[in-house]
Design a protein around this motif. Structure first.
Motif, PDB file in Angstrom:
ATOM      1  N   PRO A 113       0.840  -1.297  -0.116  1.00  0.00           N
ATOM      2  CA  PRO A 113       0.070   0.084  -0.056  1.00  0.00           C
ATOM      3  C   PRO A 113       0.830   1.307   0.037  1.00  0.00           C
ATOM      4  O   PRO A 113       1.911   1.214   0.509  1.00  0.00           O
ATOM      5  N   GLU A 114       0.156   2.216  -0.410  1.00  0.00           N
ATOM      6  CA  GLU A 114       1.019   3.725  -0.446  1.00  0.00           C
ATOM      7  C   GLU A 114       0.900   4.332   0.937  1.00  0.00           C
ATOM      8  O   GLU A 114       1.952   5.260   1.084  1.00  0.00           O
ATOM      9  N   ARG A 115       0.097   4.018   1.772  1.00  0.00           N
ATOM     10  CA  ARG A 115      -0.209   4.679   2.901  1.00  0.00           C
ATOM     11  C   ARG A 115      -0.491   3.566   4.112  1.00  0.00           C
ATOM     12  O   ARG A 115      -0.913   2.750   3.867  1.00  0.00           O
ATOM     13  N   SER A 116       0.104   3.745   5.360  1.00  0.00           N
ATOM     14  CA  SER A 116      -0.186   3.024   6.524  1.00  0.00           C
ATOM     15  C   SER A 116      -1.882   3.222   6.886  1.00  0.00           C
ATOM     16  O   SER A 116      -2.416   4.219   6.256  1.00  0.00           O
ATOM     17  N   PRO A 117      -2.388   2.471   7.749  1.00  0.00           N
ATOM     18  CA  PRO A 117      -3.668   2.413   8.227  1.00  0.00           C
ATOM     19  C   PRO A 117      -4.070   3.842   8.700  1.00  0.00           C
ATOM     20  O   PRO A 117      -5.205   4.308   8.515  1.00  0.00           O
ATOM     21  N   ARG A 118      -2.920   4.588   9.304  1.00  0.00           N
ATOM     22  CA  ARG A 118      -3.419   5.985   9.806  1.00  0.00           C
ATOM     23  C   ARG A 118      -3.063   7.020   8.711  1.00  0.00           C
ATOM     24  O   ARG A 118      -3.474   8.314   8.761  1.00  0.00           O
ATOM     25  N   GLY A 119      -2.811   6.788   7.582  1.00  0.00           N
ATOM     26  CA  GLY A 119      -2.627   7.711   6.188  1.00  0.00           C
ATOM     27  C   GLY A 119      -1.231   8.157   6.282  1.00  0.00           C
ATOM     28  O   GLY A 119      -1.004   9.087   5.482  1.00  0.00           O
ATOM     29  N   LEU A 120      -0.270   7.678   6.892  1.00  0.00           N
ATOM     30  CA  LEU A 120       1.003   8.056   6.841  1.00  0.00           C
ATOM     31  C   LEU A 120       2.113   7.418   5.649  1.00  0.00           C
ATOM     32  O   LEU A 120       1.208   6.218   5.289  1.00  0.00           O
ATOM     33  N   PRO A 121       2.854   7.965   5.173  1.00  0.00           N
ATOM     34  CA  PRO A 121       3.749   7.534   3.843  1.00  0.00           C
ATOM     35  C   PRO A 121       4.187   6.248   4.268  1.00  0.00           C
ATOM     36  O   PRO A 121       4.649   6.207   5.344  1.00  0.00           O
ATOM     37  N   MET A 122       4.372   5.350   3.448  1.00  0.00           N
ATOM     38  CA  MET A 122       5.270   4.068   3.504  1.00  0.00           C
ATOM     39  C   MET A 122       6.878   4.608   3.699  1.00  0.00           C
ATOM     40  O   MET A 122       7.083   5.242   2.586  1.00  0.00           O
ATOM     41  N   LEU A 123       7.561   3.993   4.370  1.00  0.00           N
ATOM     42  CA  LEU A 123       9.051   4.280   4.088  1.00  0.00           C
ATOM     43  C   LEU A 123       9.698   3.085   3.902  1.00  0.00           C
ATOM     44  O   LEU A 123       9.325   1.917   4.017  1.00  0.00           O
ATOM     45  N   ALA A 175      23.227   8.934   6.261  1.00  0.00           N
ATOM     46  CA  ALA A 175      22.862  10.326   6.769  1.00  0.00           C
ATOM     47  C   ALA A 175      21.307  10.627   6.742  1.00  0.00           C
ATOM     48  O   ALA A 175      20.766  11.398   7.251  1.00  0.00           O
ATOM     49  N   VAL A 176      20.588   9.830   6.019  1.00  0.00           N
ATOM     50  CA  VAL A 176      19.062   9.939   5.768  1.00  0.00           C
ATOM     51  C   VAL A 176      18.263   9.409   6.838  1.00  0.00           C
ATOM     52  O   VAL A 176      18.516   8.032   7.082  1.00  0.00           O
ATOM     53  N   PRO A 177      17.395  10.215   7.541  1.00  0.00           N
ATOM     54  CA  PRO A 177      16.643   9.566   8.540  1.00  0.00           C
ATOM     55  C   PRO A 177      15.808   8.464   8.145  1.00  0.00           C
ATOM     56  O   PRO A 177      15.227   8.591   7.020  1.00  0.00           O
ATOM     57  N   TYR A 178      15.761   7.399   8.799  1.00  0.00           N
ATOM     58  CA  TYR A 178      14.635   6.380   8.560  1.00  0.00           C
ATOM     59  C   TYR A 178      13.090   6.910   8.665  1.00  0.00           C
ATOM     60  O   TYR A 178      12.362   6.294   7.857  1.00  0.00           O
ATOM     61  N   PRO A 229      10.446  14.667   1.672  1.00  0.00           N
ATOM     62  CA  PRO A 229      10.222  13.400   1.044  1.00  0.00           C
ATOM     63  C   PRO A 229      11.348  12.470   1.185  1.00  0.00           C
ATOM     64  O   PRO A 229      11.443  11.289   0.903  1.00  0.00           O
ATOM     65  N   GLY A 230      12.677  12.963   1.368  1.00  0.00           N
ATOM     66  CA  GLY A 230      13.734  12.192   1.438  1.00  0.00           C
ATOM     67  C   GLY A 230      13.783  11.140   2.757  1.00  0.00           C
ATOM     68  O   GLY A 230      14.508  10.283   2.711  1.00  0.00           O
ATOM     69  N   ILE A 231      13.004  11.631   3.739  1.00  0.00           N
ATOM     70  CA  ILE A 231      13.023  10.816   5.119  1.00  0.00           C
ATOM     71  C   ILE A 231      12.344   9.555   4.701  1.00  0.00           C
ATOM     72  O   ILE A 231      11.399   9.334   4.045  1.00  0.00           O
ATOM     73  N   GLY A 232      12.815   8.361   5.129  1.00  0.00           N
ATOM     74  CA  GLY A 232      12.390   7.142   4.784  1.00  0.00           C
ATOM     75  C   GLY A 232      12.918   6.622   3.436  1.00  0.00           C
ATOM     76  O   GLY A 232      12.290   5.723   3.082  1.00  0.00           O
ATOM     77  N   GLY A 233      13.739   7.468   2.812  1.00  0.00           N
ATOM     78  CA  GLY A 233      13.973   6.970   1.346  1.00  0.00           C
ATOM     79  C   GLY A 233      13.022   7.119   0.175  1.00  0.00           C
ATOM     80  O   GLY A 233      13.104   6.116  -0.652  1.00  0.00           O
ATOM     81  N   ARG A 234      11.962   7.701   0.511  1.00  0.00           N
ATOM     82  CA  ARG A 234      10.855   8.197  -0.484  1.00  0.00           C
ATOM     83  C   ARG A 234      11.340   8.577  -1.710  1.00  0.00           C
ATOM     84  O   ARG A 234      10.565   8.324  -2.755  1.00  0.00           O
ATOM     85  N   ALA A 235      12.240   9.437  -1.622  1.00  0.00           N
ATOM     86  CA  ALA A 235      12.674  10.427  -2.857  1.00  0.00           C
ATOM     87  C   ALA A 235      14.134  10.928  -2.533  1.00  0.00           C
ATOM     88  O   ALA A 235      14.406  11.045  -1.540  1.00  0.00           O
ATOM     89  N   GLU A 236      14.716  10.986  -3.809  1.00  0.00           N
ATOM     90  CA  GLU A 236      16.104  11.521  -3.590  1.00  0.00           C
ATOM     91  C   GLU A 236      15.947  12.937  -3.256  1.00  0.00           C
ATOM     92  O   GLU A 236      15.194  13.624  -3.820  1.00  0.00           O
ATOM     93  N   PRO A 237      16.935  13.319  -2.236  1.00  0.00           N
ATOM     94  CA  PRO A 237      16.817  14.918  -1.908  1.00  0.00           C
ATOM     95  C   PRO A 237      17.226  15.805  -3.132  1.00  0.00           C
ATOM     96  O   PRO A 237      17.990  15.338  -3.946  1.00  0.00           O
TER      97      PRO A 237
END
Length: 242
Positions: A144-154, A164-167, A234-242
Motif C-alpha cells: 500500500p502507499e499509506r499506513s492505516p493512519r494515512g502516513l506514507p510508507m517508508l 545520513a538520511v533519517p529512516y 520526502p527524502g526521509i524514509g528514502g521515499r525520494a532522492e533529496p
C-alpha cells in the motif's frame, strides 16, 4: 534512539555518551548494570568497566537502579547489510520516564547522546510510536502507499542510499549537519514553523520538535503535523532522492 558510526577499538564515545546523559538529567547516576543472572550489579569503577565492556558491538545496559524513576541506556551494533546503505551502524537506545521531568529533559538528553555518539540522526518518541512505524515499512513494491493512519510508507533501512538520511520522523528529531543537508533542512521560506521549535547544536546539527506535547497519533492535530512534515521532507524514509 540515535544512529552513529560503529565503534572502533579504544573508542571514547561510550563514556562521553553516558556523561552527557547524566549531565542532562541532574541527580541521575548510571552506575548499575545487569548480570548474566539478571541481577543488578553496582559499578564503582563505571568508566573503567565501560572502556572494557563490549556487548553486541556496543555496550551493555546501564541504569540508575531507581524503580520509581527508571533511566536506562545501552548500545548495539547493527551489522552491515546488503544494499545502498551497507554500513555497520551503532544504535544507542536510551529510556527515561515520560513524566513532567522526563519530558522537560528529553531534548537535552537526545542532543547530548547524539552529539557525543557522533550520530547521523536520532529521535526521542513515546513508546507507542514504534507500533505505527512497523506499519509504515514497505516490504514490497506492491504494498500500500499509506499506513492505516494515512502516513506514507517508508523504505526498509538497508534500502536507503546513505546513513545520513533519517529512516523516519519522531517527536523530537536530531539531524546532524549531514542529515540536515541530505533532507534539505532548513529552508527559511518553508520551515518557519519547525524553526520556531528547533535548536541549532554546537556541531552544526539540529534538534527539531514537531509538537509541544509528546507525539500522540490519536490526536488529530498531532497526526496532521506528522503528515505535513513527511510531505515537506520526502527524502526521509528514502521515499525520494533529496
Amino acid at each position: 534512539m540515535v544512529y552513529a558510526p560503529a565503534l572502533e577499538s579504544e573508542d571514547s564515545r561510550p563514556a562521553a555518551v553516558i556523561h552527557a546523559m547524566e549531565q542532562a538529567l541532574p541527580g541521575v547516576r548510571l552506575e548499575w548494570t545487569v548480570s548474566r543472572e539478571n541481577q543488578l550489579v553496582v559499578l564503582p569503577q563505571r568508566d573503567t568497566w565501560l572502556a572494557e565492556a563490549r556487548a553486541d558491538g556496543g555496550f551493555p545496559l546501564l541504569c540508575n537502579n531507581d524503580e520509581t524513576h527508571p533511566v536506562m541506556i545501552s548500545a548495539r551494533e547493527r551489522p552491515a547489510m546488503p544494499g545502498p546503505s551497507g554500513h555497520a551502524i551503532l544504535e544507542v537506545h536510551a529510556s527515561i520516564p515520560c513524566d513532567a521531568g522526563g519530558i522537560a529533559a528529553a531534548s537535552r538528553v537526545l542532543e547530548g547522546i547524539a552529539e557525543n555518539a557522533r550520530a547521523s540522526w536520532g529521535h526521542a518518541s513515546p513508546k507507542g510510536l514504534s507500533s505505527e512505524l512497523a506499519r509504515q515499512m514497505r516490504h514490497s513494491p506492491q504494498g500500500p502507499e499509506r499506513s492505516p493512519r494515512g502516513l506514507p510508507m517508508l523504505k526498509l533501512p538497508w534500502h536507503i542510499r546513505t546513513p545520513a538520511v533519517p529512516y523516519h520522523l519522531g517527536w523530537l528529531n536530531y539531524w546532524s549537519a549531514a542529515a540536515a543537508r541530505a533532507i534539505g533542512f532548513p529552508d527559511p521560506g518553508r520551515d518557519a514553523d519547525l524553526l520556531s521549535r528547533a535548536r541549532h547544536t554546537s556541531t552544526g546539527g539540529w534538534v527539531v520538535q514537531l509538537t509541544d506535547a509528546p507525539l500522540d497519533l490519536g490526536d488529530a492535530p498531532h497526526l496532521e503535523t506528522l503528515l505535513r512534515t513527511y510531505e515537506r521532507f520526502p527524502g526521509i524514509g528514502g521515499r525520494a532522492e533529496p
